[in-house]
Every structure is written in structure tokens, then in C-alpha cells.
Design a protein around this motif. Sequence first.
Motif, mmCIF file in Angstrom:
data_model
loop_
_atom_site.group_PDB
_atom_site.id
_atom_site.type_symbol
_atom_site.label_atom_id
_atom_site.label_comp_id
_atom_site.label_asym_id
_atom_site.label_seq_id
_atom_site.Cartn_x
_atom_site.Cartn_y
_atom_site.Cartn_z
ATOM 1 N N ASP A 267 0.830 -1.211 0.000
ATOM 2 C CA ASP A 267 0.000 0.000 0.000
ATOM 3 C C ASP A 267 0.862 1.257 0.000
ATOM 4 O OD1 ASP A 267 -2.150 -1.674 0.054
ATOM 5 O OD2 ASP A 267 -2.772 -1.198 2.103
ATOM 6 N N ARG A 268 1.946 1.244 0.765
ATOM 7 C CA ARG A 268 2.833 2.406 0.793
ATOM 8 C C ARG A 268 3.494 2.602 -0.575
ATOM 9 N NH1 ARG A 268 6.990 2.522 5.581
ATOM 10 N NH2 ARG A 268 7.083 4.700 4.916
ATOM 11 N N GLN A 269 3.868 1.482 -1.206
ATOM 12 C CA GLN A 269 4.475 1.577 -2.541
ATOM 13 C C GLN A 269 3.472 2.110 -3.555
ATOM 14 O OE1 GLN A 269 7.633 1.155 -3.432
ATOM 15 N NE2 GLN A 269 7.124 1.713 -5.538
ATOM 16 N N LEU A 270 2.227 1.650 -3.449
ATOM 17 C CA LEU A 270 1.176 2.147 -4.343
ATOM 18 C C LEU A 270 0.969 3.644 -4.144
ATOM 19 C CD1 LEU A 270 -1.066 1.503 -6.398
ATOM 20 C CD2 LEU A 270 -2.566 0.989 -4.463
ATOM 21 N N CYS A 271 1.057 4.095 -2.897
ATOM 22 C CA CYS A 271 0.898 5.520 -2.588
ATOM 23 C C CYS A 271 1.939 6.363 -3.315
ATOM 24 C CB CYS A 271 0.983 5.730 -1.075
ATOM 25 S SG CYS A 271 0.990 7.454 -0.543
ATOM 26 N N THR A 272 3.167 5.871 -3.395
ATOM 27 C CA THR A 272 4.234 6.645 -4.048
ATOM 28 C C THR A 272 3.961 6.869 -5.531
ATOM 29 O OG1 THR A 272 5.568 4.678 -4.574
ATOM 30 C CG2 THR A 272 5.942 5.725 -2.420
ATOM 31 N N GLN A 274 1.017 7.629 -6.720
ATOM 32 C CA GLN A 274 -0.123 8.527 -6.864
ATOM 33 C C GLN A 274 0.327 9.972 -6.630
ATOM 34 O OE1 GLN A 274 -2.818 6.754 -7.839
ATOM 35 N NE2 GLN A 274 -1.505 4.949 -7.487
ATOM 36 N N ARG A 275 -0.132 10.873 -7.465
ATOM 37 C CA ARG A 275 0.230 12.279 -7.322
ATOM 38 C C ARG A 275 -0.276 12.829 -5.991
ATOM 39 N NH1 ARG A 275 -1.283 16.314 -12.121
ATOM 40 N NH2 ARG A 275 0.278 14.960 -13.113
ATOM 41 N N GLY A 276 0.616 13.471 -5.230
ATOM 42 C CA GLY A 276 0.244 14.105 -3.971
ATOM 43 C C GLY A 276 0.141 13.166 -2.793
ATOM 44 N N CYS A 277 0.433 11.906 -2.984
ATOM 45 C CA CYS A 277 0.327 10.934 -1.880
ATOM 46 C C CYS A 277 1.679 10.768 -1.205
ATOM 47 C CB CYS A 277 -0.173 9.586 -2.394
ATOM 48 S SG CYS A 277 -0.553 8.410 -1.072
ATOM 49 N N ASP A 278 1.694 10.917 0.111
ATOM 50 C CA ASP A 278 2.920 10.807 0.917
ATOM 51 C C ASP A 278 2.927 9.447 1.612
ATOM 52 O OD1 ASP A 278 5.040 10.999 2.655
ATOM 53 O OD2 ASP A 278 4.450 12.926 3.521
ATOM 54 N N ALA A 279 3.866 8.611 1.226
ATOM 55 C CA ALA A 279 3.934 7.248 1.773
ATOM 56 C C ALA A 279 4.357 7.220 3.227
ATOM 57 C CB ALA A 279 4.897 6.401 0.942
ATOM 58 N N ASP A 280 4.731 8.365 3.792
ATOM 59 C CA ASP A 280 5.085 8.448 5.205
ATOM 60 C C ASP A 280 3.944 9.002 6.040
ATOM 61 O OD1 ASP A 280 7.566 7.369 4.802
ATOM 62 O OD2 ASP A 280 8.622 9.292 4.729
ATOM 63 N N PHE A 283 -3.179 8.899 7.432
ATOM 64 C CA PHE A 283 -4.475 9.538 7.241
ATOM 65 C C PHE A 283 -4.445 10.498 6.049
ATOM 66 C CE2 PHE A 283 -4.420 8.395 11.764
ATOM 67 C CZ PHE A 283 -5.555 7.599 11.798
ATOM 68 N N GLY A 284 -5.364 10.271 5.124
ATOM 69 C CA GLY A 284 -5.455 11.115 3.943
ATOM 70 C C GLY A 284 -4.453 10.778 2.861
ATOM 71 N N HIS A 285 -3.602 9.787 3.114
ATOM 72 C CA HIS A 285 -2.590 9.415 2.120
ATOM 73 C C HIS A 285 -2.622 7.906 1.881
ATOM 74 C CE1 HIS A 285 -0.659 13.412 1.757
ATOM 75 N NE2 HIS A 285 -1.069 13.552 3.011
ATOM 76 N N VAL A 286 -1.817 7.135 2.596
ATOM 77 C CA VAL A 286 -1.774 5.688 2.364
ATOM 78 C C VAL A 286 -3.142 5.048 2.583
ATOM 79 C CG1 VAL A 286 -0.723 3.507 3.096
ATOM 80 C CG2 VAL A 286 0.678 5.566 2.964
ATOM 81 N N GLU A 287 -3.910 5.552 3.537
ATOM 82 C CA GLU A 287 -5.216 4.938 3.817
ATOM 83 C C GLU A 287 -6.144 4.959 2.598
ATOM 84 O OE1 GLU A 287 -8.055 6.687 6.440
ATOM 85 O OE2 GLU A 287 -7.447 8.747 5.999
ATOM 86 N N LEU A 288 -5.905 5.860 1.663
ATOM 87 C CA LEU A 288 -6.790 5.992 0.499
ATOM 88 C C LEU A 288 -6.400 5.080 -0.656
ATOM 89 C CD1 LEU A 288 -7.127 9.890 0.404
ATOM 90 C CD2 LEU A 288 -8.589 8.225 1.582
ATOM 91 N N HIS A 289 -5.243 4.433 -0.566
ATOM 92 C CA HIS A 289 -4.744 3.625 -1.676
ATOM 93 C C HIS A 289 -4.352 2.244 -1.153
ATOM 94 C CE1 HIS A 289 -4.578 7.384 -3.949
ATOM 95 N NE2 HIS A 289 -3.977 7.906 -2.887
#
Length: 331
Positions: A267-272, A274-280, A283-289
Amino acid sequence: MNPLKRWRWWAVLALPLAVIVINSLGPNGWREPVVRLLWLSWTAVAVAVALSASKAMADYAHGRDAWIKALEHPIGAGLAFLALCVLRGAMVVAIVWASMTQFAQAGEVPARQPAGLARAEGMAPMIVDEINAHWPKIPRRSYLGALFEQESCRSLTHSMCWSSTARLKTSREEGGGLAQLTRAWTKTGALRFDSLDEVRRMAPSALEDLDWQSVYERPELSVRAAIIKLRGCDARLQALSPDLDALVRVAFCDAAYNGGWSHLQQDRQLCTLQRGCDADQWFGHVELHSVKSREKWQGYGQSAYDINREHVRNTVPLHSRRMKYLPWLGV
């Protein structure tokens, strides 16, 4: 006049800050001051609301002007100033009382506790002992209370809530104890995974008595296993991302506790990607992907993604299930 030369600023700001810092030097660190500040913050809100309301009700009256006039001895101006003081004082008292009552109702356990919370309170000293013995630097102690409630309680009045005998059993899966350690089998009956065996191998000496019988008989072993499992996740996260915020680590490890370490990393890798997604950030970032399925499971009414994300929302934020465990476990 220089504000720093007026006593009110020292009394309202400097002195309280000094008291908070001194309290943080105690054995519980910042935990106790943070809890107390949560209460005091409502007092500050109440005062602000009271002053705004009194100004709205008497926008033609100016306390400073009345004070200046009162110094010139007119009785009328003095009485007007006194009336303003009485009005504001009464409103402050009323709003503080109302806000504190509501906060107490939201954050404290009611006098007549549900059976599950009564068991939780009884187990709290044991949980604190296990924390101190196996992970005294755990980022959020109250999270453990929320975790065990999430895992064992269908409701706070359910007979299995906060019980070491809590059990989820199907033809292909078994989850047991407060921490709901899980094992699962394939369609052919082969063991697919056993989280109890995995965590026991993480700390063989501390968990040498843990097995699929004792997990239902000795709640301290279930608590210890959860602490050791979370401690291992936290250490792995810090090794990968040393600058992660403590609460973010709790959120990540809760997601991994429920859905697996490998899925968290995917999930963290998928977040990276996505535009604007912070893998660190959770809430509002990794949780959405997520790589988890969003199709509802038959018999659950939720997807794997929904269950995993709800697990984090129910246990990690301060105003989640964690709130009720602050008095017993600390922040």
C-alpha cells in the motif's frame, strides 16, 4: 504598554507552561500533562465563547470605557462595569460547567459500566505491567485498550468482550483471545498461516507458554503477544523510515496487525505512484490507496479494504475507542 510587563500574561501563559514542563519530568513523561491539557483546553474555549456571547448581547457596552469612567467616580459607570463583570462571570461558569459535563460524558467511563469495560478496568494493571516489562516506550499506551476492544468486542455488553475466551471459529479460520491471534487453512486443510506461532518465534523466552490452549486461559499471554508483535512492526518501520511520526507508526502497525505487513508495504508503494500521496503519512494518504480488494466479502458486508481501514479509524485517533482507556493505561 509592553504585554510582557503585565502580570496577566505571566499568570495566563508563562506560569502554566512552567507547570506543564515540570510535570513532564515525572515518571509518566508528557502523558499526564497532555491529558490535563485536554481538559483545560475546553475551559479556554468556554471563556472565548462566553466573552464573544456577552459582547454580542451587549455590543454597545465597553468594559474598558466603563472602567475608565468608574475611576472618575460616577456611580452609573461603576454599576455598568460591575454588571458586565457579573454577566461575563456567570456565562463563564455556565459554559465551563456545560462543556466539562459533556466532555466527561464523552471521555469517561459511565458510573454503571458495561460488563466489557468492567473487565477492561480489571485487566488494566496487568496490561500496564506487560507494557513496562516488554515495551515501555510504546508510542500510545491507550491504543492497546482500543485494539483489544476492537478485536474481542462485538459490543461492550457482549459476553466475550474483553474476555480471554473470545473466539472466532469457522471451517477455515480460528482467531483466539484478547488479541485474536489467527490461524487459517486452505481448502485442502493445509495450514496457510499461524500468527500465534509467528509471534512466539519473535520472543521464544517471553512467549514459551503461549499455545492454542493457553491463549484462551491466560490473558496476559495474549496481551504480551500483541505488544511483542506491535513492537516488532514498529522496529521494522523505524529501520525503513527513521523519521516517521510516532502516531503514524501506530496507524501503520495497526493496519499491518489487521491486514499483514506485506500488504502495508504494498500500500505504501502504491501511494508513491499517486500524485500528492505521501507514503510516510497514513491519514489522507496511504489509507486511500490499497492493493486490498474492495469487493464485499460474503457474510461480512464489508470488503477487506473497508475492514482494514475501519480498524485503524476505530483504534488510532485520540477521539476513537482510545479515549476511554486514557485513565487506565495513559496516553
